[in-house]
Design a protein around this motif. Structure first.
Motif, PDB file in Angstrom:
ATOM      1  N   ARG A  13       0.830  -1.200   0.000  1.00  0.00           N
ATOM      2  CA  ARG A  13       0.000   0.000   0.000  1.00  0.00           C
ATOM      3  C   ARG A  13       0.867   1.254   0.000  1.00  0.00           C
ATOM      4  NH1 ARG A  13       0.816   2.324   4.680  1.00  0.00           N
ATOM      5  NH2 ARG A  13       1.142   1.089   6.564  1.00  0.00           N
ATOM      6  N   PRO A  14       0.264   2.408  -0.293  1.00  0.00           N
ATOM      7  CA  PRO A  14       1.038   3.659  -0.276  1.00  0.00           C
ATOM      8  C   PRO A  14       1.601   3.979   1.113  1.00  0.00           C
ATOM      9  CG  PRO A  14      -1.026   3.955  -1.459  1.00  0.00           C
ATOM     10  CD  PRO A  14      -1.103   2.607  -0.796  1.00  0.00           C
ATOM     11  N   LEU A  15       2.739   4.628   1.119  1.00  0.00           N
ATOM     12  CA  LEU A  15       3.408   5.095   2.331  1.00  0.00           C
ATOM     13  C   LEU A  15       2.667   6.300   2.902  1.00  0.00           C
ATOM     14  CD1 LEU A  15       6.165   4.907   3.963  1.00  0.00           C
ATOM     15  CD2 LEU A  15       7.049   6.554   2.302  1.00  0.00           C
ATOM     16  N   THR A  16       2.539   6.359   4.240  1.00  0.00           N
ATOM     17  CA  THR A  16       1.932   7.525   4.902  1.00  0.00           C
ATOM     18  C   THR A  16       2.782   7.910   6.116  1.00  0.00           C
ATOM     19  OG1 THR A  16       0.574   6.347   6.530  1.00  0.00           O
ATOM     20  CG2 THR A  16      -0.367   6.607   4.303  1.00  0.00           C
ATOM     21  N   VAL A  33       8.005   5.605  -6.590  1.00  0.00           N
ATOM     22  CA  VAL A  33       6.777   5.060  -6.003  1.00  0.00           C
ATOM     23  C   VAL A  33       7.207   4.132  -4.870  1.00  0.00           C
ATOM     24  CG1 VAL A  33       4.640   3.791  -6.406  1.00  0.00           C
ATOM     25  CG2 VAL A  33       5.647   5.122  -8.274  1.00  0.00           C
ATOM     26  N   THR A  34       6.693   4.382  -3.669  1.00  0.00           N
ATOM     27  CA  THR A  34       7.075   3.596  -2.495  1.00  0.00           C
ATOM     28  C   THR A  34       5.864   2.840  -1.968  1.00  0.00           C
ATOM     29  OG1 THR A  34       8.726   5.258  -1.922  1.00  0.00           O
ATOM     30  CG2 THR A  34       8.108   3.701  -0.192  1.00  0.00           C
ATOM     31  N   PHE A  35       6.054   1.550  -1.735  1.00  0.00           N
ATOM     32  CA  PHE A  35       5.010   0.692  -1.169  1.00  0.00           C
ATOM     33  C   PHE A  35       5.432   0.214   0.216  1.00  0.00           C
ATOM     34  CE2 PHE A  35       4.561   0.117  -5.759  1.00  0.00           C
ATOM     35  CZ  PHE A  35       3.193   0.280  -5.952  1.00  0.00           C
ATOM     36  N   VAL A  36       4.485   0.226   1.142  1.00  0.00           N
ATOM     37  CA  VAL A  36       4.663  -0.423   2.438  1.00  0.00           C
ATOM     38  C   VAL A  36       4.210  -1.867   2.272  1.00  0.00           C
ATOM     39  CG1 VAL A  36       3.791  -0.549   4.812  1.00  0.00           C
ATOM     40  CG2 VAL A  36       4.351   1.666   3.795  1.00  0.00           C
TER      41      VAL A  36
END
Length: 195
Positions: free
Chosen positions: A15-18, A67-70
């Motif tokens: 998922r997207p990084l927050t 693009v970074t994913f967790v």
């Protein structure tokens, strides 16, 4: 870029990084074993570094450069690591892959599983022709992840990085779009994405 997709595999959600991820990044990146295996993670990991990292990654995403994913365990929604498609070069249609897992998640095949949808994302959604990655030669586990997923070792960059005052040799791996397509015919996808 538009909103970042969420990718799913049998066991994982990417998922997207927050900014809510900052405490997890700060905790896991502070572990010596993890930092020692990674080119870009310092030890000790400075206070506030996780927030700086997240700010940088979100800005890079907005600019279309990264693009970074967790990586999360699907069953427990537990933060397990990070995987990035970074230094996206539109002119040459290539980008670097960088990834790490919390020490607690090592040895479970998570990274190899996470790489499959990220390769699909890079080649199909970002229309890249080449994805490449680096690891220190003394960290062969990362090389095994690359090899399992169809990457070819292109060489060794002698004393490419300095880690804890020691110059380290670094292996360079890459996979081309055509190689990835050929491997799909053999192994299949095994994941899906949601916007």
């Amino acid at each position: 870029m538009t909103a970042q997709a969420t990718l799913k595999t049998n066991r994982l959600v990417l998922r997207p990084l927050t900014f809510e991820d900052a405490p997890f990044i700060q905790t896991f990146a502070s572990v010596r074993e993890l930092a020692d295996a990674m080119i870009s993670i310092p030890h000790p990991y400075p206070n506030g570094e996780a927030e700086r990292y997240i700010s940088k990654q979100l800005a890079e995403f907005e600019a279309g450069h990264s693009v970074t994913f967790v990586i999360e365990s699907k069953s427990e929604s537990v933060f397990s690591g990070i995987i990035e498609v970074r230094d996206i070069e539109r002119e040459h249609s290539q980008a670097e892959l960088s990834f790490w897992l919390a020490v607690e998640a090592w040895g479970q095949g998570y990274m190899s599983e996470a790489l499959k949808p990220v390769l699909h994302f890079g080649f199909e959604d970002l229309s890249l022709n080449r994805l490449y990655g680096y690891h220190m030669v003394r960290n062969p586990a990362s090389g095994k992840v690359f090899q399992k997923n169809g990457f070819v070792q292109e060489g060794v960059l002698r004393q490419r990085v300095r880690k804890s005052g020691v110059f380290e040799d670094v292996a360079l791996w890459a996979i081309l779009h055509r190689d990835w397509q050929n491997s799909l015919k053999i192994i299949g996808k095994g994941f899906h994405s949601t916007s």
